[in-house]
Design a protein around this motif. Structure first.
Motif, PDB file in Angstrom:
ATOM      1  N   TYR A   1       1.307  -1.653  -0.272  1.00 15.52           N
ATOM      2  CA  TYR A   1       0.229   0.067   0.164  1.00 15.52           C
ATOM      3  C   TYR A   1       0.875   1.528  -0.062  1.00 15.52           C
ATOM      4  O   TYR A   1       0.822   1.970  -0.785  1.00 15.52           O
ATOM      5  CB  TYR A   1      -1.074  -0.084   1.095  1.00 15.52           C
TER       6      TYR A   1
ATOM      7  N   LEU B   1       3.873   1.387  -0.268  1.00 19.64           N
ATOM      8  CA  LEU B   1       4.542   1.705  -2.675  1.00 19.64           C
ATOM      9  C   LEU B   1       3.500   2.170  -3.269  1.00 19.64           C
ATOM     10  O   LEU B   1       4.025   2.844  -4.053  1.00 19.64           O
ATOM     11  CB  LEU B   1       5.429   0.204  -2.461  1.00 19.64           C
ATOM     12  N   GLY B   2       2.803   2.379  -3.386  1.00 21.52           N
ATOM     13  CA  GLY B   2       1.883   2.441  -4.063  1.00 21.52           C
ATOM     14  C   GLY B   2       1.676   2.861  -6.237  1.00 21.52           C
ATOM     15  O   GLY B   2       1.105   2.847  -6.303  1.00 21.52           O
ATOM     16  N   ALA B   3       2.803   1.551  -6.013  1.00 22.56           N
ATOM     17  CA  ALA B   3       3.092   0.523  -7.213  1.00 22.56           C
ATOM     18  C   ALA B   3       2.903  -0.687  -7.723  1.00 22.56           C
ATOM     19  O   ALA B   3       3.288  -1.664  -7.004  1.00 22.56           O
ATOM     20  CB  ALA B   3       4.670   1.258  -7.946  1.00 22.56           C
ATOM     21  N   LEU B   4       2.335  -1.170  -8.725  1.00 26.66           N
ATOM     22  CA  LEU B   4       2.078  -2.520  -8.657  1.00 26.66           C
ATOM     23  C   LEU B   4       3.146  -3.176  -9.479  1.00 26.66           C
ATOM     24  O   LEU B   4       3.215  -4.538  -8.466  1.00 26.66           O
ATOM     25  CB  LEU B   4       1.368  -2.367 -10.609  1.00 26.66           C
ATOM     26  N   GLU B   5       4.127  -2.504  -9.804  1.00 28.39           N
ATOM     27  CA  GLU B   5       5.557  -3.169 -10.048  1.00 28.39           C
ATOM     28  C   GLU B   5       5.813  -4.000  -8.483  1.00 28.39           C
ATOM     29  O   GLU B   5       6.912  -4.791  -8.748  1.00 28.39           O
ATOM     30  CB  GLU B   5       6.328  -2.377 -10.845  1.00 28.39           C
ATOM     31  N   LYS B   6       6.488  -2.913  -8.695  1.00 28.09           N
ATOM     32  CA  LYS B   6       6.901  -2.944  -6.723  1.00 28.09           C
ATOM     33  C   LYS B   6       5.937  -3.901  -5.530  1.00 28.09           C
ATOM     34  O   LYS B   6       6.655  -4.555  -5.171  1.00 28.09           O
ATOM     35  CB  LYS B   6       7.395  -1.762  -6.151  1.00 28.09           C
TER      36      LYS B   6
END
Length: 87
Positions: A27, A29-34
């Motif tokens: 949550y 990080l907010g990035a799908l890749e991470k």
């Protein structure tokens, strides 16, 4: 309470805490890749906790369970991991 049971409980609490921490990290990080990388890391933790917890449980029951039953349990665990690898 048996020591093996306490170890199993604490390992499951640790595993659940790692899962919850990973969810918060995804949550944050907010990035799908991470988030995908974090989730992939969890894929390593889960089986390790499963194997260690099962091993502790079996070690704690070694005087109460026959060798044949223990062999069947380990065979079942092995089959689970083989089936996960199959396509």
């Amino acid at each position: 309470m048996e020591l093996a049971l306490l170890y199993m409980i604490w390992l499951r609490i640790l595993s659940g805490s790692i899962d919850i921490a990973a969810a918060f990290l995804m949550y944050k990080l907010g990035a799908l890749e991470k988030a995908f990388v974090v989730n992939t890391s969890l894929a390593l933790v889960g089986p390790i906790i499963f194997i260690v917890t099962t091993g502790i449980g079996l070690a704690g029951m070694q005087d109460k369970i026959s060798f044949a039953k223990m062999l069947c349990l380990f065979s079942g665990i092995l089959l689970i991991f083989i089936s996960l690898r199959m396509k």
